[in-house]
Design a protein around this motif. Sequence first.
Motif, PDB file in Angstrom:
ATOM      1  N   GLY A  57      -5.157  -2.736   8.648  1.00  0.00           N
ATOM      2  CA  GLY A  57      -5.079  -1.334   8.311  1.00  0.00           C
ATOM      3  C   GLY A  57      -4.180  -0.515   9.404  1.00  0.00           C
ATOM      4  N   ALA A  58      -4.670  -0.765  10.674  1.00  0.00           N
ATOM      5  CA  ALA A  58      -4.072  -0.318  11.584  1.00  0.00           C
ATOM      6  C   ALA A  58      -2.720  -0.828  11.895  1.00  0.00           C
ATOM      7  N   ALA A  59      -2.368  -2.006  11.873  1.00  0.00           N
ATOM      8  CA  ALA A  59      -0.999  -2.414  11.749  1.00  0.00           C
ATOM      9  C   ALA A  59      -0.155  -1.813  10.781  1.00  0.00           C
ATOM     10  N   LEU A  60      -0.444  -1.744   9.383  1.00  0.00           N
ATOM     11  CA  LEU A  60       0.137  -0.916   8.423  1.00  0.00           C
ATOM     12  C   LEU A  60       0.512   0.452   8.602  1.00  0.00           C
ATOM     13  N   ALA A  61      -0.806   1.116   9.291  1.00  0.00           N
ATOM     14  CA  ALA A  61      -0.496   2.546   9.598  1.00  0.00           C
ATOM     15  C   ALA A  61       0.562   2.809  10.765  1.00  0.00           C
ATOM     16  N   SER A  62       0.969   1.805  11.482  1.00  0.00           N
ATOM     17  CA  SER A  62       1.839   1.979  12.566  1.00  0.00           C
ATOM     18  C   SER A  62       3.150   1.377  12.312  1.00  0.00           C
ATOM     19  N   GLY A  63       3.426   0.568  11.166  1.00  0.00           N
ATOM     20  CA  GLY A  63       4.259  -0.137  10.579  1.00  0.00           C
ATOM     21  C   GLY A  63       4.603  -1.265  11.585  1.00  0.00           C
ATOM     22  N   ASN A  64       5.953  -1.399  12.103  1.00  0.00           N
ATOM     23  CA  ASN A  64       6.376  -2.620  12.663  1.00  0.00           C
ATOM     24  C   ASN A  64       6.326  -2.211  14.201  1.00  0.00           C
ATOM     25  N   GLY A 115      12.465   1.964   8.100  1.00  0.00           N
ATOM     26  CA  GLY A 115      13.615   1.694   9.180  1.00  0.00           C
ATOM     27  C   GLY A 115      13.599   3.093   9.966  1.00  0.00           C
ATOM     28  N   MET A 116      12.701   3.785   9.737  1.00  0.00           N
ATOM     29  CA  MET A 116      12.650   5.174  10.488  1.00  0.00           C
ATOM     30  C   MET A 116      11.395   5.379  11.412  1.00  0.00           C
ATOM     31  N   ILE A 117      11.466   6.051  12.361  1.00  0.00           N
ATOM     32  CA  ILE A 117      10.359   6.064  13.225  1.00  0.00           C
ATOM     33  C   ILE A 117       9.986   7.616  13.112  1.00  0.00           C
ATOM     34  N   GLU A 118       8.811   7.964  12.511  1.00  0.00           N
ATOM     35  CA  GLU A 118       8.276   9.213  12.357  1.00  0.00           C
ATOM     36  C   GLU A 118       7.230   9.398  13.280  1.00  0.00           C
ATOM     37  N   ALA A 178      16.382   4.005  17.166  1.00  0.00           N
ATOM     38  CA  ALA A 178      15.882   2.872  17.794  1.00  0.00           C
ATOM     39  C   ALA A 178      15.466   2.920  19.199  1.00  0.00           C
ATOM     40  N   ASP A 179      16.259   3.874  20.007  1.00  0.00           N
ATOM     41  CA  ASP A 179      16.121   4.047  21.355  1.00  0.00           C
ATOM     42  C   ASP A 179      15.004   5.345  21.447  1.00  0.00           C
ATOM     43  N   PHE A 180      14.034   5.720  20.626  1.00  0.00           N
ATOM     44  CA  PHE A 180      13.259   6.734  20.563  1.00  0.00           C
ATOM     45  C   PHE A 180      13.803   8.148  20.781  1.00  0.00           C
ATOM     46  N   ASN A 181      15.147   8.216  20.806  1.00  0.00           N
ATOM     47  CA  ASN A 181      15.657   9.625  20.704  1.00  0.00           C
ATOM     48  C   ASN A 181      15.619  10.534  19.378  1.00  0.00           C
ATOM     49  N   ILE A 182      15.107  11.736  19.365  1.00  0.00           N
ATOM     50  CA  ILE A 182      14.954  12.477  18.406  1.00  0.00           C
ATOM     51  C   ILE A 182      16.445  12.749  17.733  1.00  0.00           C
ATOM     52  N   ILE A 183      16.335  12.504  16.430  1.00  0.00           N
ATOM     53  CA  ILE A 183      17.626  12.483  15.727  1.00  0.00           C
ATOM     54  C   ILE A 183      17.391  13.702  14.593  1.00  0.00           C
ATOM     55  N   LYS A 184      16.079  14.001  14.071  1.00  0.00           N
ATOM     56  CA  LYS A 184      16.018  15.145  13.209  1.00  0.00           C
ATOM     57  C   LYS A 184      14.505  15.556  13.468  1.00  0.00           C
TER      58      LYS A 184
END
Length: 82
Positions: A17-24, A52-55, A71-77
């Motif tokens: 569950g913890a792994a799924l919550a944080s995705g990949n 494929g998005m980091i939220e 992917a470089d952890f820069n805010i895009i939105k």
Amino acid sequence: MTRILTASILALVLGTGAALASGNLSTQQQEQIRAKLTAQGYDVRKIESEDGMIEVYALKDGARLELYLDADFNIIKTKIDD
């Protein structure tokens, strides 16, 4: 024996569950994101990887925000979360 098996299954389920919550995202990646955004004044509450998005759900200046990172952890939105 039953208790050991039950405890093992419970640990497996909770870990999954913890792994799924944080995705990949690895723990190290989440720590890097948290450190980078904290340095920018964000109070990070939750980090997820979805489609494929980091939220990132965070607070800044009293506002609840959803941040979308590349992917470089820069805010895009940035989206204000009401």
